[in-house]
Scaffold this motif. Structure first.
Motif, PDB file in Angstrom:
ATOM      1  N   GLY A   1       0.821  -1.204   0.000  1.00 39.52           N
ATOM      2  CA  GLY A   1       0.000   0.000   0.000  1.00 39.52           C
ATOM      3  C   GLY A   1       0.851   1.248   0.000  1.00 39.52           C
ATOM      4  N   ILE A   2       0.177   2.385  -0.115  1.00 41.54           N
ATOM      5  CA  ILE A   2       0.886   3.662  -0.177  1.00 41.54           C
ATOM      6  C   ILE A   2       0.707   4.476   1.102  1.00 41.54           C
ATOM      7  CG2 ILE A   2       0.865   3.781  -2.686  1.00 41.54           C
ATOM      8  CD1 ILE A   2      -1.605   5.526  -2.548  1.00 41.54           C
ATOM      9  N   ASP A   3      -0.012   3.924   2.073  1.00 36.94           N
ATOM     10  CA  ASP A   3      -0.174   4.572   3.374  1.00 36.94           C
ATOM     11  C   ASP A   3      -0.478   3.482   4.402  1.00 36.94           C
ATOM     12  OD1 ASP A   3      -0.814   5.990   5.647  1.00 36.94           O
ATOM     13  OD2 ASP A   3      -2.075   7.460   4.623  1.00 36.94           O
ATOM     14  N   ILE A   4       0.522   3.151   5.218  1.00 35.48           N
ATOM     15  CA  ILE A   4       0.345   2.070   6.192  1.00 35.48           C
ATOM     16  C   ILE A   4       0.453   2.607   7.622  1.00 35.48           C
ATOM     17  CG2 ILE A   4       1.080   0.239   4.632  1.00 35.48           C
ATOM     18  CD1 ILE A   4       3.433   1.726   7.262  1.00 35.48           C
ATOM     19  N   ARG A   5       0.286   3.903   7.801  1.00 35.51           N
ATOM     20  CA  ARG A   5       0.520   4.513   9.117  1.00 35.51           C
ATOM     21  C   ARG A   5      -0.356   3.898  10.202  1.00 35.51           C
ATOM     22  NH1 ARG A   5      -0.355  10.667   7.564  1.00 35.51           N
ATOM     23  NH2 ARG A   5      -1.952   9.610   6.319  1.00 35.51           N
ATOM     24  N   ASP A   6      -1.603   3.563   9.869  1.00 32.68           N
ATOM     25  CA  ASP A   6      -2.491   3.026  10.899  1.00 32.68           C
ATOM     26  C   ASP A   6      -2.180   1.571  11.241  1.00 32.68           C
ATOM     27  OD1 ASP A   6      -3.363   1.955   8.532  1.00 32.68           O
ATOM     28  OD2 ASP A   6      -5.481   2.408   8.838  1.00 32.68           O
ATOM     29  N   LYS A   7      -1.241   0.964  10.511  1.00 31.34           N
ATOM     30  CA  LYS A   7      -0.821  -0.403  10.817  1.00 31.34           C
ATOM     31  C   LYS A   7       0.318  -0.439  11.830  1.00 31.34           C
ATOM     32  CE  LYS A   7      -3.546  -1.920   7.501  1.00 31.34           C
ATOM     33  NZ  LYS A   7      -4.830  -2.568   7.827  1.00 31.34           N
ATOM     34  N   LEU A   8       0.962   0.695  12.063  1.00 29.20           N
ATOM     35  CA  LEU A   8       2.112   0.727  12.965  1.00 29.20           C
ATOM     36  C   LEU A   8       1.691   0.356  14.379  1.00 29.20           C
ATOM     37  CD1 LEU A   8       3.720   4.081  11.736  1.00 29.20           C
ATOM     38  CD2 LEU A   8       4.536   1.765  11.241  1.00 29.20           C
ATOM     39  N   THR A   9       2.519  -0.445  15.035  1.00 27.37           N
ATOM     40  CA  THR A   9       2.233  -0.818  16.414  1.00 27.37           C
ATOM     41  C   THR A   9       2.679   0.306  17.357  1.00 27.37           C
ATOM     42  OG1 THR A   9       4.391  -1.850  16.821  1.00 27.37           O
ATOM     43  CG2 THR A   9       2.673  -3.223  15.790  1.00 27.37           C
ATOM     44  N   ASP A  10       2.226   0.244  18.589  1.00 24.49           N
ATOM     45  CA  ASP A  10       2.635   1.247  19.576  1.00 24.49           C
ATOM     46  C   ASP A  10       4.149   1.234  19.772  1.00 24.49           C
ATOM     47  OD1 ASP A  10       0.004   1.974  19.945  1.00 24.49           O
ATOM     48  OD2 ASP A  10      -0.279   0.736  21.728  1.00 24.49           O
ATOM     49  N   ILE A  11       4.744   0.051  19.766  1.00 29.52           N
ATOM     50  CA  ILE A  11       6.206  -0.044  19.894  1.00 29.52           C
ATOM     51  C   ILE A  11       6.881   0.665  18.735  1.00 29.52           C
ATOM     52  CG2 ILE A  11       8.133  -1.678  19.683  1.00 29.52           C
ATOM     53  CD1 ILE A  11       6.588  -3.609  21.442  1.00 29.52           C
ATOM     54  N   GLU A  12       6.385   0.439  17.525  1.00 24.48           N
ATOM     55  CA  GLU A  12       7.010   1.044  16.345  1.00 24.48           C
ATOM     56  C   GLU A  12       6.864   2.562  16.344  1.00 24.48           C
ATOM     57  OE1 GLU A  12       6.589  -2.673  13.193  1.00 24.48           O
ATOM     58  OE2 GLU A  12       4.891  -1.332  13.519  1.00 24.48           O
ATOM     59  N   VAL A  13       5.707   3.059  16.767  1.00 29.21           N
ATOM     60  CA  VAL A  13       5.499   4.509  16.821  1.00 29.21           C
ATOM     61  C   VAL A  13       6.521   5.154  17.760  1.00 29.21           C
ATOM     62  CG1 VAL A  13       3.925   6.316  17.603  1.00 29.21           C
ATOM     63  CG2 VAL A  13       3.064   4.456  16.180  1.00 29.21           C
ATOM     64  N   GLN A  14       6.729   4.548  18.920  1.00 32.42           N
ATOM     65  CA  GLN A  14       7.689   5.101  19.876  1.00 32.42           C
ATOM     66  C   GLN A  14       9.123   4.978  19.361  1.00 32.42           C
ATOM     67  OE1 GLN A  14       6.848   4.340  24.191  1.00 32.42           O
ATOM     68  NE2 GLN A  14       5.207   3.042  23.385  1.00 32.42           N
ATOM     69  N   ASN A  15       9.432   3.880  18.668  1.00 28.31           N
ATOM     70  CA  ASN A  15      10.784   3.710  18.154  1.00 28.31           C
ATOM     71  C   ASN A  15      11.076   4.673  17.011  1.00 28.31           C
ATOM     72  OD1 ASN A  15      11.503   1.751  19.989  1.00 28.31           O
ATOM     73  ND2 ASN A  15      10.973   0.041  18.648  1.00 28.31           N
ATOM     74  N   ILE A  16      10.094   4.927  16.156  1.00 27.13           N
ATOM     75  CA  ILE A  16      10.289   5.906  15.079  1.00 27.13           C
ATOM     76  C   ILE A  16      10.580   7.275  15.687  1.00 27.13           C
ATOM     77  CG2 ILE A  16       9.084   7.176  13.232  1.00 27.13           C
ATOM     78  CD1 ILE A  16       7.669   4.483  12.577  1.00 27.13           C
ATOM     79  N   ASP A  17       9.867   7.623  16.757  1.00 31.66           N
ATOM     80  CA  ASP A  17      10.114   8.894  17.443  1.00 31.66           C
ATOM     81  C   ASP A  17      11.545   8.948  17.963  1.00 31.66           C
ATOM     82  OD1 ASP A  17       9.447  11.389  18.730  1.00 31.66           O
ATOM     83  OD2 ASP A  17       9.401  10.274  20.613  1.00 31.66           O
ATOM     84  N   LEU A  18      12.029   7.873  18.548  1.00 28.88           N
ATOM     85  CA  LEU A  18      13.397   7.835  19.078  1.00 28.88           C
ATOM     86  C   LEU A  18      14.412   7.933  17.953  1.00 28.88           C
ATOM     87  CD1 LEU A  18      15.317   7.425  21.511  1.00 28.88           C
ATOM     88  CD2 LEU A  18      15.204   4.962  21.023  1.00 28.88           C
ATOM     89  N   ILE A  19      14.159   7.237  16.844  1.00 26.72           N
ATOM     90  CA  ILE A  19      15.103   7.267  15.728  1.00 26.72           C
ATOM     91  C   ILE A  19      15.193   8.661  15.128  1.00 26.72           C
ATOM     92  CG2 ILE A  19      15.530   6.372  13.392  1.00 26.72           C
ATOM     93  CD1 ILE A  19      14.180   3.734  14.351  1.00 26.72           C
ATOM     94  N   TYR A  20      14.074   9.359  15.042  1.00 23.64           N
ATOM     95  CA  TYR A  20      14.093  10.755  14.566  1.00 23.64           C
ATOM     96  C   TYR A  20      14.899  11.639  15.510  1.00 23.64           C
ATOM     97  CZ  TYR A  20      10.864  10.728  10.600  1.00 23.64           C
ATOM     98  OH  TYR A  20      10.291  10.559   9.372  1.00 23.64           O
ATOM     99  N   TYR A  21      14.852  11.328  16.799  1.00 26.82           N
ATOM    100  CA  TYR A  21      15.587  12.126  17.777  1.00 26.82           C
ATOM    101  C   TYR A  21      17.067  11.968  17.562  1.00 26.82           C
ATOM    102  CZ  TYR A  21      17.238  13.814  22.318  1.00 26.82           C
ATOM    103  OH  TYR A  21      17.869  14.507  23.293  1.00 26.82           O
TER     104      TYR A  21
END
Length: 228
Positions: free
Chosen positions: A208-228
């Motif tokens: 798909g071209i938009d999978i944002r709502d598939k992200l798990t809570d763990i992944e959302v927090q890890n993406i935030d950390l990686i951006y940091y």
């Protein structure tokens, strides 16, 4: 008395809400996926995946009804609906399907599905001759299933990362770790360099071209950390 000035709160990166609202194209993909689940007993229904020129493509057949076929393609960050006809000859499914023609790179698919070998082979030609080269392709049937344990950095999907996990990684490694989270969910990358990294990986299927709502809570927090 001294005036205390509160510092501005740190804005966290929320990978589920970053970017524009979900597109109409992604909603059409999700609608077609529901049809696929209803029709999954039909041998030709499903995801047919492989290289399409320099990019990996997913030709999804969602519905067959009275000789008419409905599906879509996901390739290079783009979604295209495809519709047309299908005939069954000696156990093989012969498809003749068109993209809408609203895009300058739209074209015509002719392919055959052999259920016995789980293979799809065919040709694609653009409606506008000379704008791009036609393509031959051979795809295989694949079943998509989210797996948090696959990839070079599976820890980014299966546990919360710490600063110790990421602080010594190079920017390119961090970018790959972040993109791999999206790849596990079948995100189709528009960026050419990102596509080249994941199109060559066996487990990767552009879903798909938009999978944002598939992200798990763990992944959302890890993406935030990686951006940091």
């Amino acid at each position: 008395p001294k005036i205390q000035i509160e510092s501005a709160p740190i804005v966290k990166v929320n990978a589920r809400t970053i970017g524009p609202p979900k597109s109409a194209e992604q909603l059409l993909i999700e609608e077609a996926v529901m049809k696929m689940k209803i029709n999954e007993s039909e041998p030709s229904i499903g995801y047919w995946v492989g290289m399409f020129g320099k990019n990996k493509i997913n030709i999804a057949i969602a519905e067959i009804d009275q000789g008419k076929a409905l599906g879509y393609t996901v390739c290079a960050g783009n979604y295209r609906p495809i519709t047309g006809l299908v005939n069954i000859v000696q156990g093989e499914y012969q498809f003749d399907m068109n993209e809408p023609g609203t895009d300058q790179y739209g074209g015509h698919f002719v392919f055959t599905i052999n259920p016995d070998s789980n293979s799809l082979s065919g040709n694609w030609d653009p409606f506008k001759k000379g704008i791009v080269a036609g393509k031959k392709y051979k795809l295989v049937k694949m079943v998509y299933s989210y797996n948090a344990e696959i990839g070079k950095y599976p820890q980014a999907s299966n546990r919360l990362l710490t600063k110790d996990d990421v602080e010594n990684l190079l920017p390119a490694e961090l970018e790959f770790m972040r993109n791999e989270i999206y790849a596990r969910h079948g995100y189709s990358f528009k960026d050419r360099e990102d596509r080249m990294q994941f199109d060559s990986i066996d487990w990767y299927i552009p879903m798909g071209i938009d999978i944002r709502d598939k992200l798990t809570d763990i992944e959302v927090q890890n993406i935030d950390l990686i951006y940091y």
